[in-house]
Scaffold this active site. Structure first.
Site: not given
Ligand code: NAX
Length: 326
Positions: A17, A159, A187
């Protein structure tokens, strides 16, 4: 200047974010003539952090940022949203099995699917980034029966971009010299980055690299890139993930370049024999705000085996959350 559109982002206080919101507000996603209203969703404990991010967004004085709000209620954050980027997800905790992760996220994404069904724009474009992204998109979709199922996609663009970078490095070219690369499937580490139709500087990619490099280096490097970044950086990919999300939404909305395609995980319509309904990454072309699967590509035995393995994983993920799907 166009009328503003509403862009909802979940997980707004997280790592991705922090990179993503500034790119959207600066016009990278929807173009330099498209004002945006950002509608942020976070969990209650992160609302202070979100306020800090909003202060910084204000301090950028972005000409295109036409409004900014945050909520811990999905129905507020998704109200009239034209675009929804589902970034927030529950990370895998210590001792958590894959099945536990699927179930924990199923709970989040079913609530969010219902909320968008109730309040989002009827032609909203949804991108699931939070993992397990493909199955999270499926869960949101199944909980939003009044929206077109094709509104729901998941991100394999990171990817795809990783594969472009690896192939460019190997062939001594630039990523802009490469067309027609595909990432098939999930993914996850079963994804299949496929260069069999790729063209590098006008030449067939498969004539420029050998099979051993493909099997022993290229495919595993792309599949394991996320883990390699965690090892090196101590945190998962964030800026590159945000950049890929921007690319995904931009190309879906504004179109893919002539003579090329991109990879998007979308609801399978059975093309290439892939199980209908799962959110599977295909080669797609976009124009007029719609995506179409690139048809009639030849699939050899090597590709078929890998496309089926990643399909199988997605079928298993779907089956593991079946009892939670309406
Ligand atoms: P972070 O843990 O830094 O941020 C996630 C945020 O989501 C936190 O601030 C948390 O409070 C919030 N959150 C959790 N549950 C929520 C809900 N129910 N409603 C609203 N907000 C909520 O993770 P970040 O590094 O930003 O990664 C976010 C997600 O992206 C993870 O699941 C990660 O695995 C995934 N990814 C996906 C990728 C892809 O290519 N599809 C690659 C990058 C990343 O690993």
């Amino acid at each position: 200047m166009k009328a503003p559109v509403r862009v909802a982002v979940t997980g707004a206080a997280g790592q991705i974010g922090y990179s993503l919101l500034f790119r959207i507000a600066s016009g990278d996603m929807l173009g330099p003539d498209q004002p945006v209203i950002l509608q942020l969703l976070e969990v209650p404990p992160a609302m202070d952090a979100v306020q800090g991010v909003m202060m910084e967004l204000d301090d950028c004085a972005f000409p295109l940022l036409a409004g900014l709000q945050a909520s811990d209620q999905a129905e507020e954050a998704f109200k009239d949203a034209d675009y929804i980027l589902l970034v927030g997800a529950k990370p895998r905790g210590p001792g958590m099995e894959r099945k536990d992760l699927l179930e924990a996220n199923a709970a989040i994404f079913s609530v969010q699917g219902k909320a968008m069904n109730a309040v989002a724009s009827r032609d909203v474009r949804v991108l699931a980034v939070g993992n397990p992204a493909n199955t999270n998109a499926l869960i949101a979709q199944r909980n939003a029966p009044d929206l077109d199922p094709r509104c729901f996609t998941a991100m394999t663009r990171l990817d795809h971009n990783r594969a472009l970078a690896q192939l460019a490095n190997r062939t001594g070219t630039h990523v802009t010299d490469i067309q027609k690369l595909t990432v098939w499937g999930n993914h996850s580490a079963t994804q299949y980055p496929d260069i069999s139709h790729a063209v590098v500087d006008g030449k067939a990619a498969s004539d420029l690299v050998d099979q051993a490099w493909l099997e022993e280096s290229f495919i595993p490097t792309v599949q394991q890139r996320g883990a390699a970044i965690i090892k090196a950086r101590g945190q998962s990919s964030a800026a590159s993930a945000a950049s890929a999300a921007i690319d995904h939404m931009r190309d879906w909305t504004l179109g893919t370049p002539e003579g090329d395609w991109v990879s998007m995980a979308i609801p399978s319509d059975g093309s290439y024999g892939i199980a209908e309904g799962i959110i599977y990454s295909f080669p797609v072309r976009c124009s007029g705000g719609r995506y179409e699967i690139v048809q009639d590509l030849s699939i050899d035995d090597f590709s078929r085996e890998r496309m089926s393995a990643t399909e199988q994983e997605l079928v298993e993920e779907r089956d593991a959350v079946q009892h939670l799907l309406p």
